[in-house]
Design a protein around this motif. Structure first.
Motif, mmCIF file in Angstrom:
data_model
loop_
_atom_site.group_PDB
_atom_site.id
_atom_site.type_symbol
_atom_site.label_atom_id
_atom_site.label_comp_id
_atom_site.label_asym_id
_atom_site.label_seq_id
_atom_site.Cartn_x
_atom_site.Cartn_y
_atom_site.Cartn_z
ATOM 1 N N TYR A 199 -32.237 34.970 46.779
ATOM 2 C CA TYR A 199 -30.997 34.546 47.041
ATOM 3 C C TYR A 199 -30.093 35.005 48.012
ATOM 4 N N PHE A 200 -29.129 34.148 48.250
ATOM 5 C CA PHE A 200 -28.228 34.949 49.259
ATOM 6 C C PHE A 200 -26.815 34.458 48.927
ATOM 7 N N SER A 201 -25.769 35.347 48.766
ATOM 8 C CA SER A 201 -24.503 35.008 48.127
ATOM 9 C C SER A 201 -23.583 34.880 49.271
ATOM 10 N N MET A 202 -22.926 33.736 49.155
ATOM 11 C CA MET A 202 -21.755 33.284 50.115
ATOM 12 C C MET A 202 -20.479 33.245 49.424
ATOM 13 N N VAL A 203 -19.712 32.900 49.913
ATOM 14 C CA VAL A 203 -18.191 32.499 49.470
ATOM 15 C C VAL A 203 -17.357 31.644 50.589
ATOM 16 N N HIS A 204 -16.704 30.560 50.215
ATOM 17 C CA HIS A 204 -15.944 29.907 51.206
ATOM 18 C C HIS A 204 -14.658 30.712 51.600
ATOM 19 N N VAL A 205 -14.442 30.441 52.661
ATOM 20 C CA VAL A 205 -13.207 31.443 53.080
ATOM 21 C C VAL A 205 -12.014 31.091 52.463
ATOM 22 N N ASP A 206 -11.779 30.065 51.911
ATOM 23 C CA ASP A 206 -10.646 29.657 51.004
ATOM 24 C C ASP A 206 -10.634 30.293 49.831
ATOM 25 N N ASP A 207 -11.570 30.405 49.150
ATOM 26 C CA ASP A 207 -11.798 31.354 47.993
ATOM 27 C C ASP A 207 -11.792 32.770 48.168
ATOM 28 N N ALA A 208 -12.164 33.252 49.400
ATOM 29 C CA ALA A 208 -11.854 34.925 49.777
ATOM 30 C C ALA A 208 -10.557 35.041 50.106
ATOM 31 N N ALA A 209 -9.908 34.198 50.436
ATOM 32 C CA ALA A 209 -8.492 34.173 51.033
ATOM 33 C C ALA A 209 -7.592 34.357 49.617
ATOM 34 N N SER A 210 -7.909 33.297 48.701
ATOM 35 C CA SER A 210 -7.336 33.368 47.247
ATOM 36 C C SER A 210 -7.622 34.799 46.416
ATOM 37 N N ALA A 211 -8.660 35.428 46.765
ATOM 38 C CA ALA A 211 -9.371 36.488 46.372
ATOM 39 C C ALA A 211 -8.359 37.783 46.964
ATOM 40 N N VAL A 212 -8.047 37.652 48.105
ATOM 41 C CA VAL A 212 -7.140 38.748 48.838
ATOM 42 C C VAL A 212 -5.712 38.612 47.908
ATOM 43 N N VAL A 213 -5.201 37.777 47.620
ATOM 44 C CA VAL A 213 -3.885 37.530 46.787
ATOM 45 C C VAL A 213 -4.201 38.046 45.433
ATOM 46 N N ALA A 214 -5.104 37.733 44.859
ATOM 47 C CA ALA A 214 -5.394 38.273 43.520
ATOM 48 C C ALA A 214 -5.603 39.666 43.479
ATOM 49 N N ALA A 215 -6.344 40.325 44.547
ATOM 50 C CA ALA A 215 -6.464 41.811 44.530
ATOM 51 C C ALA A 215 -5.199 42.769 44.580
ATOM 52 N N LEU A 216 -4.025 42.001 44.616
ATOM 53 C CA LEU A 216 -3.003 42.872 44.620
ATOM 54 C C LEU A 216 -2.617 43.306 43.248
ATOM 55 N N SER A 217 -3.186 42.627 42.458
ATOM 56 C CA SER A 217 -2.781 42.901 40.761
ATOM 57 C C SER A 217 -4.029 43.590 40.219
ATOM 58 N N VAL A 218 -5.091 43.731 40.563
ATOM 59 C CA VAL A 218 -6.309 44.183 39.908
ATOM 60 C C VAL A 218 -6.241 45.953 39.800
ATOM 61 N N PRO A 219 -6.856 46.491 38.934
ATOM 62 C CA PRO A 219 -7.059 48.096 38.936
ATOM 63 C C PRO A 219 -7.750 48.497 40.216
ATOM 64 N N ALA A 220 -7.543 49.579 40.259
ATOM 65 C CA ALA A 220 -8.126 50.209 41.554
ATOM 66 C C ALA A 220 -9.794 50.091 41.489
ATOM 67 N N GLY A 221 -10.601 49.889 42.466
ATOM 68 C CA GLY A 221 -11.805 49.817 42.320
ATOM 69 C C GLY A 221 -12.645 48.904 43.266
ATOM 70 N N THR A 222 -13.871 48.667 43.142
ATOM 71 C CA THR A 222 -14.573 48.015 43.907
ATOM 72 C C THR A 222 -14.996 46.600 43.191
ATOM 73 N N TYR A 223 -15.033 45.258 43.998
ATOM 74 C CA TYR A 223 -15.333 44.126 43.432
ATOM 75 C C TYR A 223 -16.075 43.106 44.359
#
Length: 306
Positions: A199-223
């Motif tokens: 297995y090789f895990s990938m992510v479309h850059v558009d989805d990565a970008a939306s994750a950055v925005v979502a990261a502004l409201s998650v608890p501290a930690g690693t995701y």
């Protein structure tokens, strides 16, 4: 919120900055050239010129921001990545820039720090799912990623929120690596490293970008930030072949490993990475659940600008 973005004009930053602006944030992005500054203005952000290796300059630039996002990288072209010093500049970015940004974030009273990282630090887990607390086996040229993650933890230890986003392999329009893969696929060649059953895990850059925005409201930690359905390399090759309109791709794995050296061997692991924690904490969901949906969109986008 007032958000400072290092790496604002890179592959990820170019996508993330407009989304941050659309979400109502006041965004400042680092721009190294007048053209990059204009790119940020067009996206609704305020450009600032700062040498990220200069601690004093970073301190001045970050002042009065509530959030600091470190999306800065220096990934070399495919032809240079395998050289002995090919990743040296990227290592320096991870080590020095993350430290300068965290120092500045703490000094300015920022409440959140977001650090870009990678999933490739995990050990080979075969068919087993990989979660954020799974075993890590970091090759030498990726150890700087752990150092950058350590800077984010320093933010959390100070009482603010340090967030680490471990991304899968980016693919999408604007990525030079993606263009190499698509151009090779059109010649019926598959750029793959490792056992095709792995297995090789990938992510479309558009989805990565939306994750950055979502990261502004998650608890501290690693995701982990990856697709919902990591595929085997064989399945990914089939998806790319379909997207470019050929029957199948020839993937000379042993040749790629010989040319790629240590970086290629590290990327040959089987990593079936789960995004469950981030989805649960943020409500984020990738637009492209797997490359079966993502590759056709990428190929169409590249064709439209050809």
């Amino acid at each position: 919120m007032r958000v400072f973005v290092a790496g604002a004009t890179g592959v990820l930053g170019t996508k993330a900055v407009p989304l941050l602006v659309q979400a109502g944030h006041e965004v400042t992005g680092v721009a190294r050239t007048p053209a990059k500054a204009e790119q940020l203005r067009s996206a609704g952000a305020t450009p600032v010129t700062a040498d990220l290796f200069d601690a004093d300059a970073v301190m001045r630039a970050v002042e009065r921001h509530e959030v600091v996002c470190n999306l800065a990288t220096h990934i070399p072209p495919v032809t240079k990545a395998a050289r002995p010093r090919g990743m040296a500049e990227n290592d320096r970015v991870r080590r020095e820039v993350s430290r300068h940004l965290v120092d500045a974030a703490l000094a300015s009273g920022a409440r959140r720090y977001v650090q870009e990282s990678i999933v490739f630090i995990y050990a080979d887990h075969g068919k087993q799912w990989i979660f954020e607390d799974s075993l890590i086996d970091t090759p030498p040229y990726m150890r700087s990623a752990l150092e950058a993650e350590g800077q984010a933890r320093r933010v959390t230890e100070s009482g603010a929120d340090g967030v680490v986003l471990r991304f899968g392999m980016f693919y999408g329009p604007g990525s030079s690596h993606t263009k190499v893969m698509v151009d090779a696929a059109r010649r019926r060649l598959g750029a793959v490293v490792g056992d095709k059953r792995g297995y090789f895990s990938m992510v479309h850059v558009d989805d990565a970008a939306s994750a950055v925005v979502a990261a502004l409201s998650v608890p501290a930690g690693t995701y982990n930030i990856v697709e919902d359905e990591p595929l085997t390399r064989a399945e990914q090759l089939a998806a790319l072949a379909t997207a470019v309109g050929v029957r199948r791709l020839w993937a000379p794995t042993r040749f790629v490993l010989a040319v790629g050296g240590s970086p290629a061997r590290a990327l040959s692991r089987s990593q079936r990475v789960s995004n469950r924690r981030f989805k649960h904490e943020s409500g984020w969901s990738p637009r492209y659940p797997s490359v079966r949906e993502g590759w056709p969109a990428v190929v169409a986008a590249l064709r439209s600008v050809a």
